[in-house]
Design a protein around this motif. Structure first.
Motif, PDB file in Angstrom:
ATOM      1  N   GLY A  48       0.943  -1.291  -0.005  1.00 27.85           N
ATOM      2  CA  GLY A  48      -0.063  -0.005  -0.089  1.00 27.85           C
ATOM      3  C   GLY A  48       0.953   1.332   0.067  1.00 27.85           C
ATOM      4  N   CYS A  49       2.022   1.246   0.249  1.00 26.36           N
ATOM      5  CA  CYS A  49       3.088   2.366   0.198  1.00 26.36           C
ATOM      6  C   CYS A  49       4.049   2.263  -1.084  1.00 26.36           C
ATOM      7  CB  CYS A  49       4.035   2.173   1.369  1.00 26.36           C
ATOM      8  SG  CYS A  49       2.890   2.196   3.047  1.00 26.36           S
ATOM      9  N   SER A  50       4.442   3.627  -1.515  1.00 29.75           N
ATOM     10  CA  SER A  50       5.255   3.871  -2.525  1.00 29.75           C
ATOM     11  C   SER A  50       6.047   5.088  -2.342  1.00 29.75           C
ATOM     12  CB  SER A  50       4.474   3.661  -4.041  1.00 29.75           C
ATOM     13  OG  SER A  50       3.491   4.770  -3.893  1.00 29.75           O
ATOM     14  N   GLY A  51       7.089   5.293  -3.264  1.00 32.80           N
ATOM     15  CA  GLY A  51       7.838   6.613  -2.990  1.00 32.80           C
ATOM     16  C   GLY A  51       9.139   6.302  -2.092  1.00 32.80           C
ATOM     17  N   THR A  52       9.998   7.376  -2.039  1.00 30.00           N
ATOM     18  CA  THR A  52      11.089   7.270  -1.233  1.00 30.00           C
ATOM     19  C   THR A  52      11.030   8.806  -0.623  1.00 30.00           C
ATOM     20  OG1 THR A  52      12.241   8.286  -3.293  1.00 30.00           O
ATOM     21  CG2 THR A  52      12.464   5.959  -2.628  1.00 30.00           C
ATOM     22  N   SER A  53      10.505   9.785  -0.929  1.00 30.31           N
ATOM     23  CA  SER A  53      10.529  11.117  -0.375  1.00 30.31           C
ATOM     24  C   SER A  53       9.596  11.968  -1.067  1.00 30.31           C
ATOM     25  CB  SER A  53      12.081  11.603  -0.298  1.00 30.31           C
ATOM     26  OG  SER A  53      11.950  12.746   0.895  1.00 30.31           O
ATOM     27  N   PRO A  54       8.416  12.160  -0.899  1.00 27.59           N
ATOM     28  CA  PRO A  54       7.770  11.492   0.503  1.00 27.59           C
ATOM     29  C   PRO A  54       7.456   9.898  -0.088  1.00 27.59           C
ATOM     30  CG  PRO A  54       6.298  12.681  -1.064  1.00 27.59           C
ATOM     31  CD  PRO A  54       7.478  12.983  -1.636  1.00 27.59           C
ATOM     32  N   ILE A  55       6.945   9.178   1.100  1.00 27.42           N
ATOM     33  CA  ILE A  55       6.502   8.141   1.082  1.00 27.42           C
ATOM     34  C   ILE A  55       4.937   8.192   1.262  1.00 27.42           C
ATOM     35  CG2 ILE A  55       6.341   5.490   2.083  1.00 27.42           C
ATOM     36  CD1 ILE A  55       9.313   6.177   3.026  1.00 27.42           C
ATOM     37  N   SER A  56       4.125   7.652   0.155  1.00 32.08           N
ATOM     38  CA  SER A  56       2.850   7.866   0.328  1.00 32.08           C
ATOM     39  C   SER A  56       2.226   6.236   0.552  1.00 32.08           C
ATOM     40  CB  SER A  56       2.017   8.277  -0.940  1.00 32.08           C
ATOM     41  OG  SER A  56       2.782   9.510  -1.104  1.00 32.08           O
ATOM     42  N   CYS A  57       1.242   6.262   1.284  1.00 33.70           N
ATOM     43  CA  CYS A  57       0.488   4.894   1.770  1.00 33.70           C
ATOM     44  C   CYS A  57      -1.050   5.170   1.442  1.00 33.70           C
ATOM     45  CB  CYS A  57       0.984   4.266   3.149  1.00 33.70           C
ATOM     46  SG  CYS A  57       2.529   4.280   3.352  1.00 33.70           S
ATOM     47  N   HIS A  58      -1.692   4.447   0.903  1.00 36.44           N
ATOM     48  CA  HIS A  58      -3.148   4.630   0.888  1.00 36.44           C
ATOM     49  C   HIS A  58      -3.942   3.167   1.399  1.00 36.44           C
ATOM     50  CE1 HIS A  58      -7.015   5.751  -0.311  1.00 36.44           C
ATOM     51  NE2 HIS A  58      -7.253   4.574  -0.926  1.00 36.44           N
ATOM     52  N   TYR A  59      -4.945   3.153   2.049  1.00 34.42           N
ATOM     53  CA  TYR A  59      -5.514   1.900   2.470  1.00 34.42           C
ATOM     54  C   TYR A  59      -6.765   2.152   2.186  1.00 34.42           C
ATOM     55  CZ  TYR A  59      -1.131   0.940   4.314  1.00 34.42           C
ATOM     56  OH  TYR A  59       0.323   0.835   4.635  1.00 34.42           O
ATOM     57  N   ALA A  60      -7.684   1.312   1.586  1.00 32.59           N
ATOM     58  CA  ALA A  60      -9.001   1.545   1.318  1.00 32.59           C
ATOM     59  C   ALA A  60      -9.864   1.171   2.315  1.00 32.59           C
ATOM     60  CB  ALA A  60      -9.088   0.601  -0.144  1.00 32.59           C
ATOM     61  N   VAL A  61     -10.162   1.925   3.149  1.00 33.75           N
ATOM     62  CA  VAL A  61     -11.058   1.760   4.366  1.00 33.75           C
ATOM     63  C   VAL A  61     -12.076   2.578   4.395  1.00 33.75           C
ATOM     64  CG1 VAL A  61      -9.189   0.708   5.766  1.00 33.75           C
ATOM     65  CG2 VAL A  61      -9.846   3.207   6.023  1.00 33.75           C
ATOM     66  N   PRO A  62     -13.374   2.115   4.884  1.00 40.24           N
ATOM     67  CA  PRO A  62     -14.548   3.355   4.941  1.00 40.24           C
ATOM     68  C   PRO A  62     -14.164   4.040   6.138  1.00 40.24           C
ATOM     69  CG  PRO A  62     -15.005   0.998   6.153  1.00 40.24           C
ATOM     70  CD  PRO A  62     -13.763   1.035   5.536  1.00 40.24           C
ATOM     71  N   PRO A  63     -15.002   5.379   6.112  1.00 44.28           N
ATOM     72  CA  PRO A  63     -14.884   6.429   7.082  1.00 44.28           C
ATOM     73  C   PRO A  63     -15.012   5.549   8.483  1.00 44.28           C
ATOM     74  CG  PRO A  63     -16.152   7.123   5.414  1.00 44.28           C
ATOM     75  CD  PRO A  63     -15.798   5.701   5.002  1.00 44.28           C
ATOM     76  N   GLY A  64     -14.406   6.329   9.572  1.00 37.35           N
ATOM     77  CA  GLY A  64     -14.430   5.554  10.841  1.00 37.35           C
ATOM     78  C   GLY A  64     -13.003   6.077  11.374  1.00 37.35           C
ATOM     79  N   ASP A  65     -12.768   5.351  12.833  1.00 36.63           N
ATOM     80  CA  ASP A  65     -11.629   5.627  13.548  1.00 36.63           C
ATOM     81  C   ASP A  65     -10.652   4.482  13.390  1.00 36.63           C
ATOM     82  OD1 ASP A  65     -12.323   8.111  14.319  1.00 36.63           O
ATOM     83  OD2 ASP A  65     -13.831   7.171  15.687  1.00 36.63           O
ATOM     84  N   TYR A  66      -9.478   4.540  13.112  1.00 35.20           N
ATOM     85  CA  TYR A  66      -8.541   3.457  13.034  1.00 35.20           C
ATOM     86  C   TYR A  66      -7.249   3.687  13.927  1.00 35.20           C
ATOM     87  CZ  TYR A  66     -11.532   2.246   8.926  1.00 35.20           C
ATOM     88  OH  TYR A  66     -12.330   1.881   8.503  1.00 35.20           O
ATOM     89  N   ASP A  67      -6.869   2.576  14.376  1.00 38.50           N
ATOM     90  CA  ASP A  67      -5.538   2.454  15.248  1.00 38.50           C
ATOM     91  C   ASP A  67      -4.521   2.073  14.075  1.00 38.50           C
ATOM     92  OD1 ASP A  67      -6.621   2.749  17.530  1.00 38.50           O
ATOM     93  OD2 ASP A  67      -6.968   0.887  17.856  1.00 38.50           O
ATOM     94  N   VAL A  68      -3.394   2.907  13.935  1.00 40.70           N
ATOM     95  CA  VAL A  68      -2.477   2.820  12.947  1.00 40.70           C
ATOM     96  C   VAL A  68      -1.136   2.678  13.733  1.00 40.70           C
ATOM     97  CG1 VAL A  68      -1.121   4.085  10.967  1.00 40.70           C
ATOM     98  CG2 VAL A  68      -3.614   4.360  11.314  1.00 40.70           C
ATOM     99  N   THR A  69      -0.346   1.940  13.315  1.00 40.00           N
ATOM    100  CA  THR A  69       1.046   1.538  13.749  1.00 40.00           C
ATOM    101  C   THR A  69       2.123   1.863  12.647  1.00 40.00           C
ATOM    102  OG1 THR A  69       0.125   0.196  15.775  1.00 40.00           O
ATOM    103  CG2 THR A  69       2.094   0.081  15.358  1.00 40.00           C
TER     104      THR A  69
END
Length: 195
Positions: A48-69
């Protein structure tokens, strides 16, 4: 500011005044995102991540609250900042030594559209967007899972509070997120031009 405490089982909303009650609420949210540090092993970017500077990540999740580590670090030294959604700062510039990994946890509010409720200030992409910037951003792991009963503080206000679309403009609601502990989240519904 309105606080929703889902941990108590109550879905009611309680208004918190900006006096002592507001400070106590912010104190309950405050904490550190640092979880632990360890030795790094060279890795490719997480799915889900690409690039070097910046590094961009995208996750196809519905609206809501998420714990990210996230685990930052790698074979070389790094300096990384972490931004989510429409320029919400989750981790200010953080250094990692060569060969070391530091792990940080956050709770993130995802909504559609991103940014201001009128659609200003966000890309409009559904899902969770994470952007790692800095002089030498490092990323070795990402975990995203639905948050279980987070403490949510809702922000309402104008351009001084909202998620501003481009630097150098930044609402304080975009940066207060760095002082919030995992399990608590800021939902910034401020909008430019509101009075």
């Amino acid at each position: 500011m309105v606080v929703r405490d889902l941990a108590s089982g109550s879905r009611g909303r309680h208004a918190a005044r900006l006096g002592a009650a507001g400070l106590l609420t912010l104190a309950a949210l405050a904490g550190t995102g640092a979880a632990h540090a360890g030795l790094a092993t060279p890795r490719a970017l997480p799915a889900g991540c690409s690039g070097t500077s910046p590094i961009s990540c995208h996750y196809a999740v519905p609206p809501g609250d998420y714990d990210v580590t996230v685990s930052l670090g790698g074979a070389s030294a790094g300096q990384t900042e972490m931004w989510v959604e429409a320029r919400r700062l989750m981790l200010p510039a953080t250094r990692t030594a060569a060969g070391a990994v530091a792990t940080y946890s956050f709770t993130v509010n995802v909504r559609q559209p991103e940014g201001q409720p009128t659609g200003q200030g966000g890309t409009g992409n559904p899902g969770l967007d994470i952007r790692l910037t800095g002089s030498a951003p490092q990323l070795s792991a990402v975990s995203v899972r639905p948050a279980t009963r987070p403490l949510v503080a809702y922000l309402a206000g104008d351009s001084t509070v909202c998620d501003q679309p481009a630097a150098p403009y930044t609402g304080w609601g975009q940066t207060i997120t760095t002082a919030v502990r995992p399990g608590a989240v800021i939902a910034n519904y401020a909008d430019s031009g509101e009075s």
